[in-house]
Design a protein around this motif. Structure first.
Motif, short mmCIF file in Angstrom:
data_model
loop_
_atom_site.label_atom_id
_atom_site.label_comp_id
_atom_site.label_asym_id
_atom_site.label_seq_id
_atom_site.Cartn_x
_atom_site.Cartn_y
_atom_site.Cartn_z
N GLU A 167 55.34 -25.76 109.03
CA GLU A 167 56.70 -25.75 108.48
C GLU A 167 57.12 -24.32 108.13
OE1 GLU A 167 56.59 -28.44 105.20
OE2 GLU A 167 57.16 -30.16 106.45
N LYS A 168 56.16 -23.54 107.59
CA LYS A 168 56.45 -22.15 107.25
C LYS A 168 56.79 -21.36 108.53
CE LYS A 168 54.50 -18.33 104.61
NZ LYS A 168 53.34 -17.84 103.90
N ARG A 169 55.97 -21.58 109.57
CA ARG A 169 56.23 -20.91 110.86
C ARG A 169 57.57 -21.36 111.43
NH1 ARG A 169 51.15 -21.63 114.54
NH2 ARG A 169 49.70 -20.59 113.17
N ALA A 170 57.86 -22.65 111.37
CA ALA A 170 59.11 -23.18 111.89
C ALA A 170 60.29 -22.55 111.14
CB ALA A 170 59.15 -24.69 111.77
N LYS A 171 60.14 -22.39 109.83
CA LYS A 171 61.21 -21.79 109.04
C LYS A 171 61.43 -20.33 109.45
CE LYS A 171 63.09 -21.98 104.48
NZ LYS A 171 64.20 -22.87 104.71
N SER A 172 60.32 -19.57 109.65
CA SER A 172 60.46 -18.16 110.06
C SER A 172 61.06 -18.08 111.47
CB SER A 172 59.13 -17.44 109.99
OG SER A 172 58.29 -17.75 111.07
N TYR A 173 60.63 -19.01 112.36
CA TYR A 173 61.22 -19.03 113.71
C TYR A 173 62.70 -19.36 113.65
CZ TYR A 173 56.58 -18.79 115.85
OH TYR A 173 55.33 -18.39 116.24
N GLU A 174 63.05 -20.28 112.78
CA GLU A 174 64.45 -20.65 112.64
C GLU A 174 65.28 -19.47 112.12
OE1 GLU A 174 67.23 -23.91 110.29
OE2 GLU A 174 65.05 -24.13 110.25
N GLU A 175 64.73 -18.74 111.14
CA GLU A 175 65.43 -17.57 110.61
C GLU A 175 65.57 -16.49 111.70
OE1 GLU A 175 63.26 -16.29 107.19
OE2 GLU A 175 63.83 -18.03 105.99
N HIS A 176 64.49 -16.28 112.44
CA HIS A 176 64.52 -15.30 113.52
C HIS A 176 65.54 -15.72 114.59
CE1 HIS A 176 63.17 -12.17 116.23
NE2 HIS A 176 62.97 -13.08 117.17
N TRP A 177 65.54 -16.98 114.96
CA TRP A 177 66.49 -17.48 115.95
C TRP A 177 67.92 -17.31 115.44
CZ3 TRP A 177 70.23 -21.25 115.94
CH2 TRP A 177 70.79 -21.55 117.18
N SER A 178 68.13 -17.56 114.16
CA SER A 178 69.46 -17.41 113.57
C SER A 178 69.92 -15.95 113.65
CB SER A 178 69.44 -17.88 112.12
OG SER A 178 70.70 -17.69 111.53
N GLN A 179 68.99 -15.02 113.36
CA GLN A 179 69.33 -13.60 113.46
C GLN A 179 69.65 -13.21 114.92
OE1 GLN A 179 65.92 -11.62 111.88
NE2 GLN A 179 66.50 -11.95 109.74
N VAL A 180 68.83 -13.68 115.84
CA VAL A 180 69.05 -13.37 117.26
C VAL A 180 70.37 -13.98 117.73
CG1 VAL A 180 68.19 -13.81 119.60
CG2 VAL A 180 66.62 -13.05 117.81
N TYR A 181 70.65 -15.21 117.28
CA TYR A 181 71.90 -15.86 117.67
C TYR A 181 73.11 -15.08 117.13
CZ TYR A 181 75.53 -19.36 118.22
OH TYR A 181 76.68 -20.00 118.57
N ASP A 182 73.02 -14.68 115.85
CA ASP A 182 74.11 -13.89 115.26
C ASP A 182 74.28 -12.56 116.01
OD1 ASP A 182 74.53 -15.88 113.42
OD2 ASP A 182 73.45 -14.87 111.79
N GLN A 183 73.16 -11.92 116.32
CA GLN A 183 73.21 -10.66 117.05
C GLN A 183 73.80 -10.89 118.45
OE1 GLN A 183 69.39 -8.87 117.77
NE2 GLN A 183 70.27 -6.81 117.85
N SER A 184 73.40 -11.95 119.09
CA SER A 184 73.92 -12.28 120.41
C SER A 184 75.41 -12.53 120.34
CB SER A 184 73.19 -13.50 120.96
OG SER A 184 73.81 -13.98 122.11
N ARG A 185 75.85 -13.22 119.33
CA ARG A 185 77.28 -13.50 119.17
C ARG A 185 78.05 -12.20 118.95
NH1 ARG A 185 78.65 -17.47 114.52
NH2 ARG A 185 77.52 -15.82 113.52
N GLU A 186 77.49 -11.30 118.13
CA GLU A 186 78.13 -10.00 117.90
C GLU A 186 78.20 -9.19 119.21
OE1 GLU A 186 75.86 -8.15 114.85
OE2 GLU A 186 76.52 -9.55 113.30
N LEU A 187 77.11 -9.23 119.98
CA LEU A 187 77.09 -8.49 121.25
C LEU A 187 78.10 -9.07 122.24
CD1 LEU A 187 73.28 -7.83 121.74
CD2 LEU A 187 75.05 -6.16 121.17
#
Length: 171
Positions: free
Chosen positions: A30-50
């Motif tokens: 669950e901890k790993r899933a949460k960190s992956y989710e946070e990382h994916w959210s950052q990448v998604y936000d960055q992708s949206r900005e790009l």
């Protein structure tokens, strides 16, 4: 099949250990899933900005192309015109300044530049003898040897004109 309480307790303890291990593993997952989710959210936000930045750059590029309006064609016309003018100027320079001149042509040009005005002036005054004697001198000049036939022709023409205008017309 009857199980004794000791065996049942051992099985319960073993199952409890396994449950605790599974709970620990679940917590780590669950901890790993949460960190992956946070990382994916950052990448998604960055992708949206790009993507937004790319869209903005594309729009600005299109606006610039509209403002410049056929810049390539105008430059093509301008460079073609400049090439034409340059070629025309180079041809003019070659014809006027750099064209090789034969010795005959150079000698005749020099002779005409030096003498033509004086000869015309003397002929207009009726001084045919002065022009004839000058032409004889020039025919013997080493600088004008190459054009001696032309000078002799001019001398004969002046002599004939002098005879005509003096009243001694040849028959």
């Amino acid at each position: 099949m009857q199980t004794n309480p000791e065996e049942l307790r051992r099985m319960v303890e073993e199952a409890t250990k396994q449950i605790r291990a599974l709970e620990k593993s679940l917590a780590v997952t669950e901890k790993r899933a949460k960190s992956y989710e946070e990382h994916w959210s950052q990448v998604y936000d960055q992708s949206r900005e790009l993507r937004e930045e790319a869209r903005k750059l594309q729009y600005e590029y299109e606006q610039l192309r509209i403002q410049k309006g056929g810049f390539g064609f105008k430059m093509l016309l301008f460079s073609g015109f400049c090439g034409f003018v340059t070629a025309a100027l180079l041809c003019l320079v070659y014809v006027r300044l750099l064209r090789p001149v034969s010795g005959h042509e150079a000698a005749f040009t020099e002779f005409a530049t030096e003498n033509q005005f004086n000869y015309e002036l003397q002929l207009s005054r009726g001084e045919f003898q002065a022009v004839e004697s000058s032409l004889r001198e020039k025919a013997n000049d080493p600088a004008y040897k190459i054009i001696a036939p032309e000078i002799a022709f001019a001398e004969k023409m002046v002599s004939a004109a002098g005879l005509y205008f003096s009243g001694q017309r040849p028959e």
